[in-house]
Write an enzyme that holds these catalytic residues in place. Structure first.
Site, PDB file in Angstrom:
ATOM      1  N   GLY A 102       2.362   3.416  -4.980  1.00 41.98           N
ATOM      2  CA  GLY A 102       2.143   4.071  -6.307  1.00 41.98           C
ATOM      3  C   GLY A 102       1.500   3.579  -7.225  1.00 41.98           C
ATOM      4  N   LYS A 103       0.864   2.113  -7.168  1.00 46.54           N
ATOM      5  CA  LYS A 103       0.211   1.525  -7.915  1.00 46.54           C
ATOM      6  C   LYS A 103      -0.812   2.176  -8.908  1.00 46.54           C
ATOM      7  CE  LYS A 103      -0.812  -1.847  -5.245  1.00 46.54           C
ATOM      8  NZ  LYS A 103      -0.277  -1.100  -4.022  1.00 46.54           N
ATOM      9  N   SER A 104      -1.879   2.770  -8.182  1.00 47.04           N
ATOM     10  CA  SER A 104      -2.905   3.368  -8.586  1.00 47.04           C
ATOM     11  C   SER A 104      -2.584   4.761  -9.226  1.00 47.04           C
ATOM     12  CB  SER A 104      -4.134   3.659  -7.543  1.00 47.04           C
ATOM     13  OG  SER A 104      -4.718   2.528  -7.090  1.00 47.04           O
ATOM     14  N   ASN A 139       0.713  -1.185   0.054  1.00 45.33           N
ATOM     15  CA  ASN A 139      -0.045   0.113  -0.221  1.00 45.33           C
ATOM     16  C   ASN A 139       1.044   1.297   0.059  1.00 45.33           C
ATOM     17  OD1 ASN A 139      -2.520  -1.416   0.044  1.00 45.33           O
ATOM     18  ND2 ASN A 139      -2.553  -1.347   2.382  1.00 45.33           N
ATOM     19  N   GLY A 140       0.460   2.149  -0.771  1.00 48.07           N
ATOM     20  CA  GLY A 140       1.038   3.373  -0.937  1.00 48.07           C
ATOM     21  C   GLY A 140       2.384   3.463  -1.789  1.00 48.07           C
ATOM     22  N   GLU A 143      -7.817  -2.749  -9.242  1.00 43.96           N
ATOM     23  CA  GLU A 143      -8.389  -3.636  -8.166  1.00 43.96           C
ATOM     24  C   GLU A 143      -9.712  -4.191  -8.659  1.00 43.96           C
ATOM     25  OE1 GLU A 143      -6.797  -5.066  -5.914  1.00 43.96           O
ATOM     26  OE2 GLU A 143      -5.370  -3.785  -4.915  1.00 43.96           O
TER      27      GLU A 143
END
Length: 225
Positions: free
Chosen positions: A50-52, A47-48, A170
């Site tokens: 930078g995927k999105s 989480n965090g 997701e």
């Protein structure tokens, strides 16, 4: 396979995250990213990581520094995000936004914007409804649908645009049981029809789809796995 998209020197500052980790200036610092035609990729990371954000950059929703960019072999000015990208790259959010319209109205929305003739819209709509298994929801108000139904509408809405690159954030994270299985079953069809797909996900069944390439973000760098 030919190369669909190639980026060099992609950088995105951490912004407010730098206050939590002052030593890290860049959320994303990717030397090179290559996406081949009609290929599938799963993008993972903590989480965090930078995927999105990376998906939003690819879709033109977020800005980043990009030294060089090529799309289908032609150099492009990424900062301008030209129409060839807007018409070729489609982003499906983790929580798809439904317009205050029927399911049918949502699916043909992008076709209307592109000026597609009505007769072609009708054919594409019916094919997409049947493909996604939502023909019975055709006249239902899309905002009243369940999470799984909304995800299938979003995929159908993307499918009719025939994107060269489809970005899925997701796609199964809020689904379980039959709804999840229905969404997973649709994704290979999109690839077979010519789209390249990048999925941010941790769903083992999606990661295990045949031919899926694995990418991982770690400390802003992109790793091939």
């Amino acid at each position: 396979m030919s190369i669909l998209l190639q980026l060099h020197g992609l950088r995105k500052r951490c912004g407010t995250q730098s206050q939590q980790s002052p030593a890290r200036e860049w959320l994303l610092d990717i030397a090179s990213l290559t996406i081949e035609t009609q290929s599938a990729y799963v993008l993972t990371g903590i989480n965090g990581a930078g995927k999105s954000t990376l998906l939003r950059i690819l879709s033109g929703l977020d800005q980043a520094q990009i030294q060089q960019a090529q799309f289908r072999g032609a150099a492009i000015n990424w900062a301008a995000y030209p129409r060839v990208l807007r018409d070729s790259i489609v982003y499906v959010h983790q929580h798809p936004i439904m317009f205050a319209d029927t399911v049918a109205g949502n699916i043909v929305y992008g076709l209307k914007l592109r000026g597609i003739p009505l007769a072609q819209q009708k054919i594409a709509l019916q094919q997409a409804l049947d493909w996604a298994g939502i023909a019975h929801l055709r006249e239902q108000l899309a905002t009243t649908l369940s999470g799984g139904e909304k995800q299938r509408v979003a995929l159908a809405r993307a499918k009719v645009l025939r994107p060269a690159l489809l970005l899925l954030d997701e796609p199964t994270s809020n689904l379980d049981g039959e709804a999840r299985e229905q969404v997973i079953a649709l994704i290979p069809d999109l690839i077979q029809e010519g789209s390249s797909v990048i999925m941010v996900c941790h769903d083992r069944d999606l990661i295990a789809l045949p031919g899926v390439h694995r990418l991982k973000l770690r400390d802003g760098k992109l790793e091939n796995r």
